[in-house]
Design a protein around this motif. Structure first.
Motif, PDB file in Angstrom:
ATOM      1  N   LYS A 141      -4.202   8.716   8.784  1.00 53.34           N
ATOM      2  CA  LYS A 141      -3.439   9.371   7.926  1.00 53.34           C
ATOM      3  C   LYS A 141      -2.094   9.870   8.275  1.00 53.34           C
ATOM      4  O   LYS A 141      -1.073   9.875   7.292  1.00 53.34           O
ATOM      5  CB  LYS A 141      -4.104  10.423   7.150  1.00 53.34           C
ATOM      6  N   THR A 195       5.393   5.814   7.966  1.00 54.25           N
ATOM      7  CA  THR A 195       5.599   4.831   6.970  1.00 54.25           C
ATOM      8  C   THR A 195       6.963   4.938   6.339  1.00 54.25           C
ATOM      9  O   THR A 195       7.773   5.962   6.469  1.00 54.25           O
ATOM     10  CB  THR A 195       4.485   5.009   5.802  1.00 54.25           C
ATOM     11  N   LYS A 255       9.546   3.691   2.703  1.00 55.74           N
ATOM     12  CA  LYS A 255       9.623   3.052   1.412  1.00 55.74           C
ATOM     13  C   LYS A 255      10.585   1.842   1.512  1.00 55.74           C
ATOM     14  O   LYS A 255      11.752   2.246   1.705  1.00 55.74           O
ATOM     15  CB  LYS A 255       9.866   4.003   0.116  1.00 55.74           C
ATOM     16  N   HIS A 313       6.570  -1.324  -2.553  1.00 60.25           N
ATOM     17  CA  HIS A 313       6.117  -1.023  -1.229  1.00 60.25           C
ATOM     18  C   HIS A 313       6.509   0.339  -0.649  1.00 60.25           C
ATOM     19  O   HIS A 313       7.557   0.655   0.070  1.00 60.25           O
ATOM     20  CB  HIS A 313       6.696  -2.032  -0.418  1.00 60.25           C
ATOM     21  N   ALA A 342       4.989   2.640   1.105  1.00 58.56           N
ATOM     22  CA  ALA A 342       4.269   2.971   2.509  1.00 58.56           C
ATOM     23  C   ALA A 342       4.021   2.009   3.291  1.00 58.56           C
ATOM     24  O   ALA A 342       2.931   1.549   3.604  1.00 58.56           O
ATOM     25  CB  ALA A 342       3.125   3.758   2.184  1.00 58.56           C
ATOM     26  N   SER A 385       2.350  -2.552   2.031  1.00 52.93           N
ATOM     27  CA  SER A 385       2.199  -1.197   1.857  1.00 52.93           C
ATOM     28  C   SER A 385       0.667  -0.667   1.960  1.00 52.93           C
ATOM     29  O   SER A 385      -0.344  -1.169   1.337  1.00 52.93           O
ATOM     30  CB  SER A 385       2.522  -1.016   0.424  1.00 52.93           C
ATOM     31  N   GLN A 437      -1.157   2.531   1.750  1.00 52.95           N
ATOM     32  CA  GLN A 437      -1.292   3.724   1.127  1.00 52.95           C
ATOM     33  C   GLN A 437      -2.996   3.662   0.508  1.00 52.95           C
ATOM     34  O   GLN A 437      -3.641   4.621   0.864  1.00 52.95           O
ATOM     35  CB  GLN A 437      -0.287   4.212  -0.017  1.00 52.95           C
ATOM     36  N   ASP A 438      -3.008   2.523  -0.169  1.00 53.57           N
ATOM     37  CA  ASP A 438      -4.422   2.345  -0.774  1.00 53.57           C
ATOM     38  C   ASP A 438      -5.475   2.108   0.114  1.00 53.57           C
ATOM     39  O   ASP A 438      -6.571   2.475   0.092  1.00 53.57           O
ATOM     40  CB  ASP A 438      -4.434   1.343  -1.908  1.00 53.57           C
ATOM     41  N   TYR A 439      -5.099   1.341   1.212  1.00 53.08           N
ATOM     42  CA  TYR A 439      -6.014   1.006   2.399  1.00 53.08           C
ATOM     43  C   TYR A 439      -6.392   2.224   3.289  1.00 53.08           C
ATOM     44  O   TYR A 439      -7.782   2.431   3.439  1.00 53.08           O
ATOM     45  CB  TYR A 439      -5.219  -0.216   3.150  1.00 53.08           C
ATOM     46  N   ILE A 440      -5.493   3.104   3.573  1.00 50.96           N
ATOM     47  CA  ILE A 440      -5.929   4.073   3.995  1.00 50.96           C
ATOM     48  C   ILE A 440      -6.655   5.009   3.355  1.00 50.96           C
ATOM     49  O   ILE A 440      -7.602   5.722   3.725  1.00 50.96           O
ATOM     50  CB  ILE A 440      -4.414   4.899   4.551  1.00 50.96           C
ATOM     51  N   ALA A 441      -6.341   5.229   2.118  1.00 48.01           N
ATOM     52  CA  ALA A 441      -7.230   6.135   1.177  1.00 48.01           C
ATOM     53  C   ALA A 441      -8.520   5.560   1.180  1.00 48.01           C
ATOM     54  O   ALA A 441      -9.543   6.532   1.091  1.00 48.01           O
ATOM     55  CB  ALA A 441      -6.542   5.948  -0.315  1.00 48.01           C
ATOM     56  N   GLU A 459     -10.462   6.804   4.106  1.00 43.53           N
ATOM     57  CA  GLU A 459     -10.642   7.834   3.945  1.00 43.53           C
ATOM     58  C   GLU A 459     -11.899   8.419   3.131  1.00 43.53           C
ATOM     59  O   GLU A 459     -12.781   9.247   3.627  1.00 43.53           O
ATOM     60  CB  GLU A 459      -9.335   8.697   3.690  1.00 43.53           C
TER      61      GLU A 459
END
Length: 365
Positions: free
Chosen positions: A322, A326, A328, A333, A335, A349, A351-355, A358
């Protein structure tokens, strides 16, 4: 007196031996192992997507108006297998996502709201009140997964089932599941089978988790674009999935990331124009056919970039992941990785893959 002491010592010795035998007969194994000592040797992601429950604008048999709905059902299975191919741990879920329109083909769903799976909905899904056994969907899915543990895929596929009606063609006909599972299981078994076919070897995995992020933000109402060109209605559901294996310290051993980007097209008069019987593939399954490489600054397809991102995550905790820097690039895109190791391999980008990873950690078992 000496004889009494000898008998007492013999009894103590015998009881000690019995206690030792009992201890060896029921090993619990270290964290991450099953009760019979099986270790996680492989992990896999399986999924099946269908749009068959989508509806045209029209009327029902009683003459009541039916409004258009784009419905995407993506069944997901995160599975850990031992060295003999037996299921060690499994999580089954279903991202049942609906995009609603009015009779003028204007969106009525809140497309900014994140979607929830059946497991996330819990009791709010509402199956319990109609269930013959008083069990909610998430409870039945958990019971099915528990039954699969210790079995090979072939043994799972050999489950006896019966057809209750057209909507339930494969209900378990197994004594152990009579009081816990009345849902039709064909898609869940198929997803576990696919997870096995796609499984990759891991070392040191103690837990496995499933995470997801669901978005309908790219859906469209009937209208015109800035150039006055007609825009036809579209229900688009992006279901990001991450199956992640963690070691005893919570570090990522393996992260499998995918995205089921499913589009349901409608005509201006509210008819579904996408073939409901099509096979819907994820971005990983599409591979080069997804078509990102030709527009990529680094000449990498989506599946290659997702694999590189997953590889970078290995050996890191969720907090370390996390903390990735990153930048913009544009609104689409927000992150993009600003990490030296990923400059030549990841420009998507993230952000969704990291979320999703998590969430997989929070759900890990």
């Amino acid at each position: 007196m000496k004889k009494l002491i000898s008998i007492t010592l013999a009894l103590v010795f015998t009881l000690g031996l019995l206690a030792g035998c009992s201890s060896k007969g029921t090993p619990t194994g270290p964290s991450g192992n099953t009760s019979n000592g099986s270790k996680i040797a492989k992990v896999g992601l399986g999924h099946i997507t269908s749009i068959k429950s989508s509806k045209d604008l029209g009327t029902d048999k009683d003459g009541k108006e039916v409004l258009p709905v784009g419905q995407v059902d993506t069944v997901i299975a995160a599975v850990a297998f031992d060295k003999d191919g037996k299921v060690v741990k499994v999580t089954i879920d279903n991202a049942q996502t609906k995009v609603n329109f009015d009779k003028n083909m204007q969106l009525t769903s809140d497309i900014k709201a994140p979607g929830k799976t059946k497991v996330e909905l819990g009791d709010a899904y509402g199956m319990k009140k109609a269930s013959q056994i008083g069990k909610e969907w998430y409870e039945q899915a958990a019971a099915l997964g528990k039954w699969m543990e210790g079995k090979t895929v072939d043994e799972i596929k050999a489950m006896k089932t019966f057809k209750r009606d057209d909507a339930h063609p494969a209900v378990p006909d197994v004594a152990e599941l009579k009081s816990s599972v009345t849902i039709s299981v064909q898609d869940y078994i198929a997803a576990v089978e696919e997870a096995y076919k796609n499984a990759v070897e891991v070392k040191g995995a103690e837990k496995i988790g499933l995470g997801h992020v669901i978005s309908t933000a790219k859906s469209k109402s009937l209208g015109t674009d800035k150039d006055g060109k007609e825009v036809l209605p579209l229900a688009q559901v992006d279901t990001v999935m991450a199956v992640t294996a963690f070691d005893k310290d919570g570090k990522v051993v393996k992260a499998i990331i995918d995205n089921a980007q499913t589009k349901i097209n409608f005509s201006k008069d509210g008819k579904v124009t996408t073939n409901k019987n099509d096979e819907f593939k994820t971005k990983v399954e599409l591979k080069d056919a997804y078509g990102m490489k030709k527009a990529s600054q680094i000449g990498k397809e989506w599946y290659e970039q997702a694999a590189a991102l997953g590889k970078w995550m290995e050996g890191k905790t969720v907090d370390e992941i996390k903390a990735m820097k990153t930048f913009k690039r544009d609104d689409a895109h927000p992150a993009v990785p600003d990490v030296a190791e990923l400059k030549s391999s990841v420009t998507i980008s993230v952000q969704d893959y990291i979320a999703a990873v998590e969430e997989a950690y929070k759900n890990a078992k």
